[in-house]
Design a protein around this motif. Structure first.
Motif, PDB file in Angstrom:
ATOM      1  N   ASP A 134       1.115  -1.106  -0.176  1.00 59.25           N
ATOM      2  CA  ASP A 134       0.015   0.116  -0.140  1.00 59.25           C
ATOM      3  C   ASP A 134       0.885   1.250  -0.206  1.00 59.25           C
ATOM      4  OD1 ASP A 134      -2.858  -0.082  -0.883  1.00 59.25           O
ATOM      5  OD2 ASP A 134      -2.868  -0.961   2.072  1.00 59.25           O
ATOM      6  N   ASP A 135       2.421   1.251   0.444  1.00 59.57           N
ATOM      7  CA  ASP A 135       2.649   2.406   0.831  1.00 59.57           C
ATOM      8  C   ASP A 135       3.749   3.421  -0.439  1.00 59.57           C
ATOM      9  OD1 ASP A 135       2.475   2.034   3.586  1.00 59.57           O
ATOM     10  OD2 ASP A 135       4.374   0.864   3.685  1.00 59.57           O
ATOM     11  N   LEU A 136       2.679   1.864  -1.711  1.00 55.81           N
ATOM     12  CA  LEU A 136       4.184   2.100  -2.893  1.00 55.81           C
ATOM     13  C   LEU A 136       2.817   3.187  -3.613  1.00 55.81           C
ATOM     14  CD1 LEU A 136       4.913  -0.917  -4.225  1.00 55.81           C
ATOM     15  CD2 LEU A 136       6.500   0.660  -3.572  1.00 55.81           C
ATOM     16  N   LYS A 137       2.014   3.406  -3.231  1.00 53.12           N
ATOM     17  CA  LYS A 137       0.594   4.421  -3.832  1.00 53.12           C
ATOM     18  C   LYS A 137       0.585   5.572  -3.762  1.00 53.12           C
ATOM     19  CE  LYS A 137      -2.737   2.512  -1.396  1.00 53.12           C
ATOM     20  NZ  LYS A 137      -4.256   2.396  -1.161  1.00 53.12           N
ATOM     21  N   LYS A 138       1.768   5.904  -2.755  1.00 49.49           N
ATOM     22  CA  LYS A 138       2.229   7.497  -3.393  1.00 49.49           C
ATOM     23  C   LYS A 138       3.206   7.886  -3.618  1.00 49.49           C
ATOM     24  CE  LYS A 138       5.009   6.316   1.254  1.00 49.49           C
ATOM     25  NZ  LYS A 138       4.558   6.860   2.615  1.00 49.49           N
ATOM     26  N   LEU A 139       4.155   6.672  -4.327  1.00 48.65           N
ATOM     27  CA  LEU A 139       4.833   7.114  -5.322  1.00 48.65           C
ATOM     28  C   LEU A 139       4.733   7.488  -6.209  1.00 48.65           C
ATOM     29  CD1 LEU A 139       7.560   4.523  -3.396  1.00 48.65           C
ATOM     30  CD2 LEU A 139       7.003   6.775  -3.243  1.00 48.65           C
ATOM     31  N   THR A 140       6.158   7.633  -7.479  1.00 52.22           N
ATOM     32  CA  THR A 140       6.070   7.672  -8.763  1.00 52.22           C
ATOM     33  C   THR A 140       5.774   6.477  -9.479  1.00 52.22           C
ATOM     34  OG1 THR A 140       6.808   9.992  -9.031  1.00 52.22           O
ATOM     35  CG2 THR A 140       6.484   8.391 -10.783  1.00 52.22           C
ATOM     36  N   LEU A 141       5.695   5.637 -10.610  1.00 58.18           N
ATOM     37  CA  LEU A 141       5.361   4.421 -10.045  1.00 58.18           C
ATOM     38  C   LEU A 141       5.848   4.250 -12.438  1.00 58.18           C
ATOM     39  CD1 LEU A 141       2.342   2.609  -8.976  1.00 58.18           C
ATOM     40  CD2 LEU A 141       4.672   3.287  -7.736  1.00 58.18           C
ATOM     41  N   PHE A 142       7.296   3.514 -12.121  1.00 55.21           N
ATOM     42  CA  PHE A 142       7.444   3.145 -13.848  1.00 55.21           C
ATOM     43  C   PHE A 142       7.331   2.214 -13.936  1.00 55.21           C
ATOM     44  CE2 PHE A 142      10.625   6.317 -12.112  1.00 55.21           C
ATOM     45  CZ  PHE A 142      11.369   7.555 -13.422  1.00 55.21           C
ATOM     46  N   VAL A 143       6.401   1.842 -15.150  1.00 53.39           N
ATOM     47  CA  VAL A 143       5.450   0.546 -15.588  1.00 53.39           C
ATOM     48  C   VAL A 143       5.401   0.585 -16.751  1.00 53.39           C
ATOM     49  CG1 VAL A 143       3.278  -0.746 -14.944  1.00 53.39           C
ATOM     50  CG2 VAL A 143       3.845   1.146 -13.491  1.00 53.39           C
ATOM     51  N   SER A 144       5.919  -0.664 -17.066  1.00 55.75           N
ATOM     52  CA  SER A 144       5.587  -0.936 -18.778  1.00 55.75           C
ATOM     53  C   SER A 144       4.396  -0.281 -19.345  1.00 55.75           C
ATOM     54  CB  SER A 144       6.019  -2.142 -19.711  1.00 55.75           C
ATOM     55  OG  SER A 144       5.884  -2.961 -18.939  1.00 55.75           O
ATOM     56  N   LYS A 145       4.603  -0.693 -20.477  1.00 56.36           N
ATOM     57  CA  LYS A 145       2.831  -0.547 -22.056  1.00 56.36           C
ATOM     58  C   LYS A 145       2.619  -2.356 -21.667  1.00 56.36           C
ATOM     59  CE  LYS A 145       1.271  -0.430 -26.210  1.00 56.36           C
ATOM     60  NZ  LYS A 145       1.487  -0.477 -27.888  1.00 56.36           N
ATOM     61  N   GLU A 146       2.958  -2.690 -21.120  1.00 61.76           N
ATOM     62  CA  GLU A 146       2.076  -4.194 -20.267  1.00 61.76           C
ATOM     63  C   GLU A 146       1.914  -4.621 -19.509  1.00 61.76           C
ATOM     64  OE1 GLU A 146       5.084  -4.567 -24.494  1.00 61.76           O
ATOM     65  OE2 GLU A 146       5.158  -3.445 -22.172  1.00 61.76           O
ATOM     66  N   GLY A 147       3.200  -4.145 -18.288  1.00 60.06           N
ATOM     67  CA  GLY A 147       2.240  -4.056 -16.680  1.00 60.06           C
ATOM     68  C   GLY A 147       0.741  -2.902 -17.003  1.00 60.06           C
ATOM     69  N   PRO A 175      16.172   6.111 -14.459  1.00 56.46           N
ATOM     70  CA  PRO A 175      15.014   6.792 -13.937  1.00 56.46           C
ATOM     71  C   PRO A 175      14.967   6.755 -12.661  1.00 56.46           C
ATOM     72  CG  PRO A 175      14.504   6.842 -16.107  1.00 56.46           C
ATOM     73  CD  PRO A 175      15.974   5.681 -15.867  1.00 56.46           C
ATOM     74  N   PHE A 176      14.013   5.337 -11.924  1.00 49.87           N
ATOM     75  CA  PHE A 176      14.594   4.266 -10.817  1.00 49.87           C
ATOM     76  C   PHE A 176      15.660   5.690  -9.351  1.00 49.87           C
ATOM     77  CE2 PHE A 176      15.494   1.693  -7.831  1.00 49.87           C
ATOM     78  CZ  PHE A 176      14.001   1.529  -6.670  1.00 49.87           C
ATOM     79  N   LEU A 177      16.764   5.141 -10.015  1.00 45.23           N
ATOM     80  CA  LEU A 177      17.844   5.291  -9.638  1.00 45.23           C
ATOM     81  C   LEU A 177      17.720   7.267  -8.999  1.00 45.23           C
ATOM     82  CD1 LEU A 177      20.771   2.730 -10.766  1.00 45.23           C
ATOM     83  CD2 LEU A 177      19.005   2.765  -8.545  1.00 45.23           C
ATOM     84  N   ALA A 178      17.684   7.216  -9.862  1.00 47.68           N
ATOM     85  CA  ALA A 178      18.118   8.742  -9.225  1.00 47.68           C
ATOM     86  C   ALA A 178      16.171   9.697  -8.774  1.00 47.68           C
ATOM     87  CB  ALA A 178      17.626   9.723 -10.985  1.00 47.68           C
ATOM     88  N   ASP A 179      15.660   9.314  -8.711  1.00 45.75           N
ATOM     89  CA  ASP A 179      14.748   9.105  -7.267  1.00 45.75           C
ATOM     90  C   ASP A 179      14.073   8.798  -6.519  1.00 45.75           C
ATOM     91  OD1 ASP A 179      11.616  10.887  -6.923  1.00 45.75           O
ATOM     92  OD2 ASP A 179      11.129  10.235  -8.876  1.00 45.75           O
ATOM     93  N   LYS A 180      14.258   8.983  -5.337  1.00 45.96           N
ATOM     94  CA  LYS A 180      14.024   7.968  -4.441  1.00 45.96           C
ATOM     95  C   LYS A 180      12.740   8.156  -3.404  1.00 45.96           C
ATOM     96  CE  LYS A 180      18.584   9.020  -1.946  1.00 45.96           C
ATOM     97  NZ  LYS A 180      18.885   9.500  -0.706  1.00 45.96           N
ATOM     98  N   THR A 181      11.470   8.750  -4.391  1.00 50.92           N
ATOM     99  CA  THR A 181      10.361   9.434  -4.341  1.00 50.92           C
ATOM    100  C   THR A 181       9.662   7.984  -5.561  1.00 50.92           C
ATOM    101  OG1 THR A 181      10.048  11.023  -5.346  1.00 50.92           O
ATOM    102  CG2 THR A 181      10.127  10.806  -3.062  1.00 50.92           C
TER     103      THR A 181
END
Length: 343
Positions: A134-147, A175-181
């Motif tokens: 549930d904690d992931l909902k507040k983050l920016t999420l990197f998700v593929s088109k298929e995902g 991009p994930f490594l550059a953004d801790k949120t």
């Protein structure tokens, strides 16, 4: 310890016996192996290890099969080669592809599940207060088109995730490594390794299978005509593949890993070792029903539960005859259980 294989099917023995009788008084000719082409859905890697093991250690040949593994890749679509007869078996990603085949009247069927758990994960940075899904909902999420078309719809339906928080995932961890949120999709057997190696951090790992996303993965598909006309060949391929997976996970897999690296020279020993360790630690191949039914296990109840979940998420149509997507004819026979270590 000597590895033994279960009884080869009666018709195969009858064929061999017939040849011996026919050539009584002279040396019996060698029985020709059945040629089989098995296409994977990606470049050679440890996640395909059981199949490479069965080639490398001769298990397929013991079952009367001459198996050629045809690797997939970013510019290779092996799946389309199965229904037209260019392949005999294909490794599909997960149960959703089998549902798709039924919806589009493609004459293929799933006959075994090498992975009990889909290895899909979401990764988050450590030290950011991310302790549960549930904690992931507040983050920016990197998700593929298929995902976005599959597991993210489940996250929306069951956990209230918001598409407005999503950015495209390009299979690059930077991009994930550059953004801790932020959080990033991946496979538990590979992307955490890349993040640890490149970013020098140990990410928080959330395996979606452990939170209710329950497709089978790394499925063996074949054509319906092969099931109907050559069930003995299908059974031998599945049994030998199961034996391959037990030996790859729990016994000497050096020859299989060498063959993987021959097919994919960019594969490293470190990533192979990491992937095998995570497959075992998370029960990707051997957990749940496989503990009593053997690797490759599938059940009606599990498939129906996943189908209902996908209908609720709007991914599958409720009128789809999902039961046509798979067959239990060749699995749940406890093949290879003796090869699992007792401790």
């Amino acid at each position: 310890m000597e590895k033994t294989m279960p009884f080869v099917r009666f018709c195969r023995l009858a064929q061999i016996a017939g040849l011996i009788i026919a050539t009584a008084g002279g040396a019996a000719p060698a029985v020709a192996l059945d040629k089989v082409r098995f296409g994977t859905n990606w470049v050679a890697e440890a996640e395909h290890g059981g199949f490479y093991q069965a080639v490398a250690d001769g298990t397929y040949r013991k079952y009367g099969l001459d198996v050629t593994i045809v690797p997939g890749g970013p510019n290779v679509n092996n799946r389309i080669l199965l229904p037209v007869g260019k392949l005999d078996f294909y490794m599909s990603a997960n149960t959703l592809q089998a549902f798709d085949a039924v919806e589009n009247n493609i004459p293929t069927v799933t006959v075994a599940a090498a992975f009990q758990k889909d290895p899909q994960v979401l990764l988050a940075h450590p030290g950011q207060g991310i302790e549960k899904l549930d904690d992931l909902k507040k983050l920016t999420l990197f998700v593929s088109k298929e995902g976005m078309a599959t597991y993210f719809q489940w996250l929306k339906a069951d956990f209230g995730f918001d598409e407005r928080k999503v950015k495209p995932y390009t299979f690059n961890p930077q991009p994930f490594l550059a953004d801790k949120t932020s959080a990033m999709q991946g496979y538990v057997t590979s992307e955490p390794f890349a993040v640890e190696t490149i970013g020098k951090i140990k990410p928080k790992v959330f395996l979606l299978a452990d939170h209710g996303f329950s497709p089978y993965s790394t499925l063996i598909e074949t054509r319906r005509d092969l099931v109907e006309n050559k069930p003995d060949l299908v059974q031998r391929f599945i049994d030998a593949s199961i034996i391959g997976w037990y030996n790859y996970l729990y016994h000497d897999n050096a020859a299989a890993n060498a063959l993987i690296k021959t097919h994919n020279p960019e594969m490293s020993d470190a990533l192979i070792a990491y992937s095998v360790d995570k497959m075992k630690a998370y029960g990707i191949v051997d957990s749940g029903d496989t503990l009593t039914l053997g690797i490759g296990a599938m059940t009606d109840a599990r498939t129906k539960s996943f189908f209902d979940t996908m209908v609720r998420a709007g991914v599958a149509k409720p009128e789809l005859d999902f039961r046509r997507s798979y067959s239990l004819q060749f699995v749940n026979k406890k093949v290879g259980l003796n090869l699992r270590p007792k401790n």
